[in-house]
Structures are given as structure tokens and as C-alpha cells.
Design an enzyme around this catalytic site. Sequence first.
Site, PDB file in Angstrom:
ATOM      1  CD  GLU A  11      -2.844  -1.276   2.356  1.00  0.00           C
ATOM      2  OE1 GLU A  11      -4.036  -1.575   2.203  1.00  0.00           O
ATOM      3  OE2 GLU A  11      -2.323  -1.126   3.476  1.00  0.00           O
ATOM      4  CG  MET A 172      -8.910  -4.377   9.254  1.00  0.00           C
ATOM      5  SD  MET A 172      -7.993  -5.927   9.227  1.00  0.00           S
ATOM      6  CE  MET A 172      -7.778  -6.243  10.956  1.00  0.00           C
ATOM      7  CG  ASP A 196     -11.831  -8.452   0.333  1.00  0.00           C
ATOM      8  OD1 ASP A 196     -10.750  -7.889   0.543  1.00  0.00           O
ATOM      9  OD2 ASP A 196     -12.798  -8.399   1.118  1.00  0.00           O
TER      10      ASP A 196
HETATM   11  N1  ADE Z   1      -9.073  -5.032   3.878  1.00  0.00           N
HETATM   12  C1  ADE Z   1      -9.289  -5.595   2.683  1.00  0.00           C
HETATM   13  N2  ADE Z   1     -10.351  -6.422   2.715  1.00  0.00           N
HETATM   14  C2  ADE Z   1     -10.826  -6.371   3.978  1.00  0.00           C
HETATM   15  C3  ADE Z   1     -11.880  -7.008   4.636  1.00  0.00           C
HETATM   16  N3  ADE Z   1     -12.668  -7.866   3.998  1.00  0.00           N
HETATM   17  N4  ADE Z   1     -12.067  -6.745   5.959  1.00  0.00           N
HETATM   18  C4  ADE Z   1     -11.262  -5.886   6.608  1.00  0.00           C
HETATM   19  N5  ADE Z   1     -10.233  -5.258   6.029  1.00  0.00           N
HETATM   20  C5  ADE Z   1     -10.014  -5.488   4.721  1.00  0.00           C
END
Ligand code: ADE
Length: 228
Positions: A11, A172, A196
Amino acid sequence: MIGIIGAMESEVNGLKAALQNMKTKTTASVEFCAGTLEGKDAVIAEAGVGKVNAAVTAQIMILEYGADAVINIGVAGGLESSLRIGDIVVADKVVEHDMDTTPFGDEPGFITGLERVYMECDERITKILADSAKELGAHTIVGTIASGDQFICRDDQREKLIGVFNAAAAEMEGAAIGHVCVMNGVRFGVLRAMSDCANDDSIVNFPEFEKSAAALSIEIVKRAVEKM
Ligand code: ADE
């Protein structure tokens, strides 16, 4: 001075590579890279995953580097139904979805002391980030980003974040950075590319798409910094 924080190597690495006259220093086990990015004074750091790492990093940027704007970039899990892998969410506000003092009658996410659930991002930074994402052709949504010390991949987690917080994406760190910025009176923005869709497939999708999604968020933030 613009502070840019990512959680993982993917990142921030491409950004560090674009930093000119780079000086590095490690504080609290985090490496801070200061220099010039797209003609602007900037400090970049890989904070590590989760809210505490993000908060420590943001506070150091503000106190030691005089950051007067902090941008959080990286990947996230998409929650809003139109989002696909590779799409972008720019936060207009952030929430700590795992903050819970509801047994005392508070709303979910309520932060005692700040006396609020949502932390508002800087309007101008948000617009610059969203415009930059759209200019690069990304499907872009502006909405709530929910942060917590959990990887979101189960239905019950998704339903809480959508139902309780109307969140467009889950990650997060963003709200921890927002929290620190509010405490310090510093403006902030959060830009995330979807690795995702925060569901059953996330365990497979996240490692597969993390690098490409992270690289897209780097390209967008470079364009945004030029305009700041
Ligand atoms: N960062 C990328 N995908 C995530 C997810 N599904 N939950 C928390 N942080 C993420």
C-alpha cells in the site's frame, strides 16, 4: 506537510519510490519517509495492520512532522452492492465499527470523549480523491468506511456494517486515523480500492487482488497530491 499512511508494504512502496529527497527515520518501530511527492512536502509510512498501529503512526506524523493533512490509502472489502474488485470507495465519514459501549445506552460505534459515532472527512480532500479516482476511470463511490480490528468475510459481520452503519466498505485503519486527526484538529481523507467484497470469497480474493488494488490506490493518491 501531507501525511500518507498505508497498513501494508503493497500500500505504500510505490509511493515511497516516487518520493524525492527522501529522509527516513524510525520511531515506535514505524519507518517514516519524508520528502517531496508531486512537488509537495510529504511523509509516508507503512503503519502495520489495525487501529492501534494506524493511530500511533498518525499521531507521530502530526507531532514530529507537522502533518496538517493526513490521507489513508490502501485496500478494503466492498460492502455496497454495486462494488466490484478494483472499484474505489472514498470516505465522506469513517466509523469504528468495533467500538461498543451499548450496555451503557450509547449508540453502536459511539466514541466517548469525541461524543460521536462518525468522524467527518475533509470535504476538499474527499472531492480531490474522488475526482482523481474518476479521472483514472475507476468506478468510484463516496460513502461511509467502517474500520475495526477484524477481517470482514462473514454474513453476520457484513450485515452489521451495512445495517447498523450503512458502510460502503470495511477496512482496519481509516477510522483510527480519523479519530486521531479529530483529536488534533487535523483534516483527513481515506481512499480505498476493493481487494474483495467482504464475503465468503474474501479469503481467496484478498491475497489475489491485494497488490493490484493497492497499486491503483497509489496511482490515485499521487494524482490527488498534485492537486492539493
Ligand atoms: N481489507 C481488505 N479487505 C478487507 C476485509 N474484507 N475486511 C477488513 N479489512 C479489509
